[in-house]
Design a protein around this motif. Structure first.
Motif, PDB file in Angstrom:
ATOM      1  N   PHE A  65      23.689  -2.530 -26.325  1.00 46.59           N
ATOM      2  CA  PHE A  65      22.970  -1.265 -26.507  1.00 46.59           C
ATOM      3  C   PHE A  65      23.521  -0.190 -25.573  1.00 46.59           C
ATOM      4  O   PHE A  65      23.695   0.965 -25.972  1.00 46.59           O
ATOM      5  N   ALA A  66      23.834  -0.573 -24.342  1.00 48.32           N
ATOM      6  CA  ALA A  66      24.370   0.391 -23.381  1.00 48.32           C
ATOM      7  C   ALA A  66      25.733   0.905 -23.858  1.00 48.32           C
ATOM      8  O   ALA A  66      26.070   2.074 -23.722  1.00 48.32           O
ATOM      9  N   ARG A  67      26.505  -0.018 -24.459  1.00 49.47           N
ATOM     10  CA  ARG A  67      27.855   0.314 -24.923  1.00 49.47           C
ATOM     11  C   ARG A  67      27.809   1.189 -26.169  1.00 49.47           C
ATOM     12  O   ARG A  67      28.538   2.154 -26.296  1.00 49.47           O
ATOM     13  N   ASP A  68      26.932   0.808 -27.100  1.00 52.33           N
ATOM     14  CA  ASP A  68      26.973   1.446 -28.410  1.00 52.33           C
ATOM     15  C   ASP A  68      25.568   1.494 -29.029  1.00 52.33           C
ATOM     16  O   ASP A  68      25.271   0.773 -29.976  1.00 52.33           O
ATOM     17  N   PRO A  69      24.723   2.376 -28.486  1.00 50.50           N
ATOM     18  CA  PRO A  69      23.336   2.412 -28.972  1.00 50.50           C
ATOM     19  C   PRO A  69      23.243   2.804 -30.452  1.00 50.50           C
ATOM     20  O   PRO A  69      22.328   2.369 -31.150  1.00 50.50           O
ATOM     21  N   VAL A 164      16.998   8.150 -24.511  1.00 49.55           N
ATOM     22  CA  VAL A 164      17.088   7.322 -25.715  1.00 49.55           C
ATOM     23  C   VAL A 164      16.046   6.200 -25.614  1.00 49.55           C
ATOM     24  O   VAL A 164      15.807   5.650 -24.539  1.00 49.55           O
ATOM     25  N   ALA A 165      15.423   5.914 -26.748  1.00 44.08           N
ATOM     26  CA  ALA A 165      14.448   4.821 -26.784  1.00 44.08           C
ATOM     27  C   ALA A 165      15.138   3.555 -27.279  1.00 44.08           C
ATOM     28  O   ALA A 165      16.146   3.616 -27.977  1.00 44.08           O
ATOM     29  N   ARG A 166      14.593   2.421 -26.918  1.00 43.51           N
ATOM     30  CA  ARG A 166      15.139   1.135 -27.385  1.00 43.51           C
ATOM     31  C   ARG A 166      14.047   0.363 -28.123  1.00 43.51           C
ATOM     32  O   ARG A 166      12.850   0.621 -27.917  1.00 43.51           O
ATOM     33  N   PRO A 167      14.451  -0.593 -28.948  1.00 41.91           N
ATOM     34  CA  PRO A 167      13.446  -1.409 -29.627  1.00 41.91           C
ATOM     35  C   PRO A 167      12.643  -2.235 -28.618  1.00 41.91           C
ATOM     36  O   PRO A 167      13.203  -2.715 -27.629  1.00 41.91           O
ATOM     37  N   GLY A 168      11.367  -2.381 -28.882  1.00 44.24           N
ATOM     38  CA  GLY A 168      10.483  -3.132 -27.987  1.00 44.24           C
ATOM     39  C   GLY A 168      10.556  -4.624 -28.243  1.00 44.24           C
ATOM     40  O   GLY A 168       9.532  -5.281 -28.437  1.00 44.24           O
TER      41      GLY A 168
END
Ligand SMILES: NC(=O)c1ccc[n+]([C@@H]2O[C@H](COP(=O)([O-])OP(=O)(O)OC[C@H]3O[C@@H](n4cnc5c(N)ncnc54)[C@H](O)[C@@H]3O)[C@@H](O)[C@H]2O)c1
Ligand SMILES: [Zn+2]
Length: 256
Positions: A65-69, A164-168
């Motif tokens: 995710f950090a590399r390619d959100p 940026v939000a991430r999936p929970g």
């Protein structure tokens, strides 16, 4: 003839499972992606698990995710779309009824699709979070929020700070929420522990059924394929959850 039929009945695994469940007061069920397969949601491993030639293990990590959100979110958007179109299947329905039937019932799921809850299951412990929840990657203090917008095209953002939000969900290498681990381990003191539709390769979920058995539970597995826990349960039923659970329930109902 009668003797042969009786033997066959005795050895029928669904009947055996129904006997054990019929005598049980406390039942704990552990589920994985296979339980949602009949709802049209692809499992992670095995046929249909690939997305654009990516393996889930290479997308479902904080590093990916950090590399390619954008790519990771595209994958989640695709999964959210599939899940939004899905409805609970017969396996979810049986388990929802069982959640009302036993004196104590806990369902520990690794699934993030929410279909057990949608089917009306009581006492669901979500081990790996929910695909419908989002969190701030900056950890600005905004609480996790619900986002049902399945087809979002851009990167979702935290409404409080704009990050940026991430999936929970719980990604590989991340900790399972401690309340979920606690609730799951508490539920392993049970009479029957049934594990269905999981490849049982992701810990700690894979270790739950063995621990329940060590504590005295009768352990049942339902999976069309053998898994690392198959040899360590009391009854391994080779079959699909949506069919086997219905067969077990029929036999349970006959007995009242
Ligand atoms: N966060 C993520 O995006 C991500 C990605 C990959 C894996 N994971 C994690 O790994 C966890 C473990 O994977 P899993 O075991 O849930 O899924 P899995 O895909 O590893 O295994 C699915 C299992 O279901 C079985 N199966 C297939 N159809 C079935 C049916 N109709 N009835 C019963 N069983 C059936 C298969 O034989 C297989 O053993 C996942 O729940 C997930 O949390 C997460
Ligand atoms: Zn924020």
């Amino acid at each position: 003839m009668r003797a042969a039929a009786a033997t066959r009945l005795r050895t029928d695994p669904a009947t055996r499972a129904a006997e054990k469940l019929g005598a049980a007061r406390r039942v704990t069920v552990i589920t994985g992606a296979g339980v949602s397969a009949a709802s049209g949601i692809p499992t992670f491993r095995g046929a249909g698990g690939l997305w654009k030639n990516h393996r889930p293990e290479s997308l479902a990590t904080a590093a990916a995710f950090a590399r390619d959100p954008v790519t990771v979110w595209e994958w989640y958007a695709w999964r959210r779309q599939r899940i939004a179109e899905a409805t609970p299947n017969a396996a979810h329905a049986v388990l929802a009824r069982w959640s009302q039937r036993f004196e104590a019932f806990t369902l520990v799921t690794q699934n993030v699709d929410g279909l057990h809850e949608q089917a009306g299951t009581k006492n669901v412990v979500r081990f790996h979070g929910s695909i419908w929840r989002l969190r701030c990657t900056r950890r600005c203090g905004a609480p996790e929020w619900e986002d049902r917008n399945a087809a979002q095209r851009t990167l979702p953002r935290c409404e409080t700070c704009g990050a940026v939000a991430r999936p929970g969900v719980v990604w590989f290498g991340e900790e399972i929420p401690s309340e979920a681990v606690q609730a799951a381990f508490d539920a392993l003191d049970c009479d029957v522990c049934l594990v269905a539709g999981t490849s049982s390769v992701v810990t700690p979920a894979a270790g739950l059924v063995g621990e329940a058995r060590r504590r005295g539970a009768y352990a049942i597995e339902i999976n069309p394929e053998a898994t690392p826990v198959t040899g360590g349960v009391d009854l391994a039923i080779a079959g699909r959850a949506e069919e086997v659970l219905v067969e077990i329930e029929k036999r349970l109902s006959v007995k009242g």
